[in-house]
Design an enzyme around this catalytic site. Structure first.
Site, short mmCIF file in Angstrom:
data_model
loop_
_atom_site.label_atom_id
_atom_site.label_comp_id
_atom_site.label_asym_id
_atom_site.label_seq_id
_atom_site.Cartn_x
_atom_site.Cartn_y
_atom_site.Cartn_z
N LYS A 197 0.83 -1.20 0.00
CA LYS A 197 0.00 0.00 0.00
C LYS A 197 0.87 1.26 0.00
O LYS A 197 0.67 2.17 -0.78
CB LYS A 197 -0.93 -0.04 1.22
CG LYS A 197 -1.84 1.15 1.33
CD LYS A 197 -2.82 1.01 2.48
CE LYS A 197 -3.53 2.35 2.69
NZ LYS A 197 -4.51 2.33 3.76
N GLU A 203 10.49 -4.66 4.54
CA GLU A 203 10.53 -6.09 4.17
C GLU A 203 10.25 -6.25 2.66
O GLU A 203 10.97 -6.92 1.94
CB GLU A 203 9.49 -6.89 4.95
CG GLU A 203 9.77 -7.04 6.42
CD GLU A 203 9.15 -5.94 7.27
OE1 GLU A 203 8.89 -4.83 6.72
OE2 GLU A 203 8.93 -6.17 8.47
N GLY A 255 -4.94 -1.71 4.71
CA GLY A 255 -4.13 -2.84 4.22
C GLY A 255 -4.80 -4.17 4.50
O GLY A 255 -4.90 -5.04 3.63
N ARG A 256 -5.28 -4.36 5.73
CA ARG A 256 -5.86 -5.67 6.10
C ARG A 256 -7.26 -5.87 5.53
O ARG A 256 -7.86 -6.92 5.75
CB ARG A 256 -5.83 -5.84 7.62
CG ARG A 256 -6.49 -4.72 8.41
CD ARG A 256 -6.15 -4.82 9.89
NE ARG A 256 -6.63 -3.68 10.67
CZ ARG A 256 -5.98 -2.53 10.83
NH1 ARG A 256 -4.81 -2.35 10.24
NH2 ARG A 256 -6.47 -1.58 11.57
N GLU A 341 -4.92 -6.49 14.72
CA GLU A 341 -4.41 -5.18 14.31
C GLU A 341 -5.56 -4.15 14.35
O GLU A 341 -5.34 -2.97 14.57
CB GLU A 341 -3.81 -5.24 12.89
CG GLU A 341 -2.90 -4.05 12.57
CD GLU A 341 -2.05 -4.24 11.31
OE1 GLU A 341 -1.04 -3.57 11.18
OE2 GLU A 341 -2.39 -5.05 10.46
N HIS A 372 -4.88 -33.26 17.41
CA HIS A 372 -3.75 -34.09 17.84
C HIS A 372 -2.62 -33.23 18.37
O HIS A 372 -1.47 -33.67 18.44
CB HIS A 372 -3.29 -34.96 16.67
CG HIS A 372 -4.39 -35.86 16.19
ND1 HIS A 372 -4.62 -37.09 16.74
CD2 HIS A 372 -5.37 -35.66 15.28
CE1 HIS A 372 -5.69 -37.64 16.15
NE2 HIS A 372 -6.16 -36.78 15.26
N LYS A 501 9.21 -0.71 14.36
CA LYS A 501 9.82 -0.37 13.06
C LYS A 501 10.93 0.66 13.25
O LYS A 501 12.02 0.55 12.68
CB LYS A 501 8.77 0.22 12.12
CG LYS A 501 7.78 -0.78 11.54
CD LYS A 501 6.90 -0.06 10.50
CE LYS A 501 5.68 -0.88 10.15
NZ LYS A 501 4.72 -0.19 9.31
O1 F6P Z 1 3.13 -2.64 9.75
C1 F6P Z 1 1.78 -2.96 9.62
C2 F6P Z 1 1.30 -2.69 8.23
O2 F6P Z 1 1.21 -1.33 8.00
C3 F6P Z 1 -0.04 -3.37 7.98
O3 F6P Z 1 -1.11 -2.64 8.44
C4 F6P Z 1 0.00 -3.56 6.51
O4 F6P Z 1 -0.94 -4.49 6.05
C5 F6P Z 1 1.43 -4.01 6.32
O5 F6P Z 1 2.16 -3.26 7.26
C6 F6P Z 1 2.00 -3.84 4.95
O6 F6P Z 1 1.96 -2.52 4.54
P1 F6P Z 1 2.17 -2.11 3.03
O7 F6P Z 1 1.07 -2.73 2.24
O8 F6P Z 1 2.13 -0.63 3.01
O9 F6P Z 1 3.50 -2.64 2.60
#
Ligand code: F6P
Length: 534
Positions: A197, A203, A255-256, A341, A372, A501
């Site tokens: 987003k 990452e 995002g979620r 979240e 199990h 972060k």
């Molecule tokens: O760090 C949490 C977050 O902002 C989530 O809310 C989001 O889904 C995820 O990181 C990834 O964010 P992006 O889509 O901006 O890479």
């Protein structure tokens, strides 16, 4: 406030009774179940009675649920800490929907991007958008959190409908994830989706650069085999992805909550536009139900109220999501983000300390695997874990229908066992039959007692189709919304992810030798260990 007091009083007055006795009342299974289309949610195996439900519905009414629901669907800026509307529902709204944000209908642009994404997905599926080495065989989606969990969960869920190229999802910054994924793939026939987003997530951007280097080792124009899904079109351009392969969305999609739009590009490539349309239609059907069904017959509302009863009133801190559906194996992880979240907050909309516990800890695994592993604690541990079972009446493998019946029997047996339990007398009779006597008999019997009286809900549906998956996901989204409204918090921000972060950014240089003395002694020692062994 007094409604919470009334509920607390009712909870205390009823907590010692056995739920099984509630079934003395004829028709309880029907009266404490709710339908949405062909989906059926049974919450009769809980300690909620007619009075409790009426109080819970009152709680939702007092919280202004109807008005807040209308505000969300109407595009009001209910995400106040970020000054944003909350319009994931727009992504699945009907063809004639008009939704205004700041006086402008957002639907034409949203539909145009969806059509572009569909066309691209169909081109990839048909080999009309090839890589350097021919038709795309593999698609790697690089994203994390909402840019990974939704599409990864749905791609697995819809495996029987998957007739496009293979899909792979890379999320972790741990180089092991991308290394293991790319191993064995051919860069010349691989397409990479960079899904973010913000297009700043460390990452995702790190993995995207790694993938680009890997692609560049074999492909003359690696950029042509990259697409981006993001709200940050300036940043996708900076990364070198041509605008015609960028699929944008607006910041009023959290995002979620973003699986319904271009973040679902991987799903579109896997199952095609028609399959994705059916998924959207399922979500839309649940939206219509949520908006129109009376609160006492409203599935997301009732699921939320059951959650509030168990967590905030009974004090059960966790809930287990137990899909008896191997293809929903990623649903618990997806719901962990969606629920925790969204509702893992300690202050209300006004910034005051929350008057009660925030949303619960969500966890789970597919059944029967969990049986199990951790069901021992669920049946005999000292803590109560409300369980949420999910089950399709029918599988996708007609030749293995006997296995599906076994799966279903196990699911139904677990909720029955949690309800009924096994008394000391019953356990004693079983052990006596095996020949035990005296104190040995009593001691052995005690280990075999199941207290029972443990709550569960069962969500049952005909088959896990794209439409039903859409219904399930929208059901949980609205459940989270209702719980958030009742708790008075903002379900749509996520400030709690920021501190870690920031600190990670600061710790990075310390691992390369910078002075760590400003850190606490524990962190200093851990930094020293990494430095010594890297
Ligand atoms: O760090 C949490 C977050 O902002 C989530 O809310 C989001 O889904 C995820 O990181 C990834 O964010 P992006 O889509 O901006 O890479």
């Amino acid at each position: 406030m007094s409604i919470w007091n009334d509920l607390a009083r009712h909870q205390r007055a009823t907590e010692t009774r056995h739920m099984q006795d509630l079934f003395d009342e004829a028709g309880r299974a029907q009266v404490f179940s709710v339908q949405a289309g062909e989906m059926h949610l049974d919450y009769s195996k809980t300690n909620i009675d007619a009075e409790g439900r009426a109080l819970l519905v009152q709680l939702a009414e007092n919280a202004g649920l109807a008005e807040k629901r209308a505000a969300m669907f109407g595009g009001a800026k209910i995400n106040e800490t970020e000054g944003r509307a909350v319009l994931h529902i727009a992504q699945r709204a009907g063809e004639d929907a008009v939704i205004d944000v700041d006086g402008e209908d957002v639907m034409p642009e949203l539909r145009a991007v969806r059509m572009r994404a569909y066309a691209f997905a169909e081109d990839v599926r048909a080999g009309r958008y090839p890589g350097q080495g021919g038709a795309i065989t593999d698609v790697v989606n690089i994203g994390i959190g909402g840019s990974d969990l939704g599409p990864a969960m749905a791609t697995l869920a819809l495996a029987p409908y998957h007739d496009g190229p293979r899909l792979h999802y890379v999320s972790n910054v741990d180089g092991a994830h991308i290394a293991d994924t790319l191993k064995g793939l051919n860069p010349e026939t691989t397409l990479v989706i960079v899904a973010s987003k913000t297009f700043t997530t460390i990452e995702t951007m790190t993995n995207a650069r790694t993938a680009r280097d890997w692609m560049a080792s074999k492909v003359t124009d690696p950029g042509a085999q990259f697409v981006a899904v993001s709200t940050a079109l300036d940043k996708t351009a900076e990364f070198g992805i041509a605008p015609e392969r960028v699929f944008g969305f607006a910041d009023w999609v959290g995002g979620r909550y973003s699986v319904w739009g271009p973040i679902g590009l991987g799903i579109m490539i896997a199952v095609g536009a028609a399959g994705f349309d059916a998924f959207l239609a399922g979500g839309r059907a649940m939206d219509t139900h949520f908006q129109n069904a009376p609160l006492a017959e409203n599935m997301p509302v009732l699921l939320a109220l059951v959650g509030i009863w168990h967590n905030q009133l009974c004090g059960h801190a966790t809930r287990a999501v137990l899909p008896y559906d191997q293809r929903l194996a990623r649903l618990p992880a997806y719901l962990q983000q969606l629920e925790m979240e969204s509702n893992g907050k300690r202050v209300d909309m006004e910034g005051r300390d929350l008057a009660r516990q925030s949303g619960p800890i969500v966890w789970g695994e597919p059944g029967t695997n969990g049986q199990h592993a951790f069901y021992q604690l669920i049946h005999q541990g000292t803590r109560i874990v409300p369980c949420e079972f999910l089950l399709a009446a029918k599988g996708h493998e007609p030749e293995l229908a006997h296995q599906h019946r076994l799966l279903a029997a196990n699911c139904l047996a677990q909720s029955e066992a949690l309800l009924r339990g096994r008394s000391f007398e019953q356990a004693r009779a079983i052990m006596a039959e095996k020949g035990l006597t005296g104190s040995d008999l009593d001691r052995q019997a005690r280990h075999r007692v199941f207290p029972g009286n443990r709550p569960s809900t069962t969500l049952i549906y005909p088959q896990l189709t794209p439409f039903v998956l859409g219904q399930i996901i929208a059901l949980y989204e609205h459940r989270v919304f209702v719980e958030g409204v009742i708790l008075g918090l903002n379900s749509f921000d996520q400030w709690g992810v920021e501190l870690g972060k920031e600190l990670a950014t600061a710790i990075g240089p310390l691992l390369e030798g910078a002075d760590a003395s400003a850190k606490d002694p524990s962190t200093q020692a851990l930094v020293a260990f990494v430095r010594a062994h890297q």
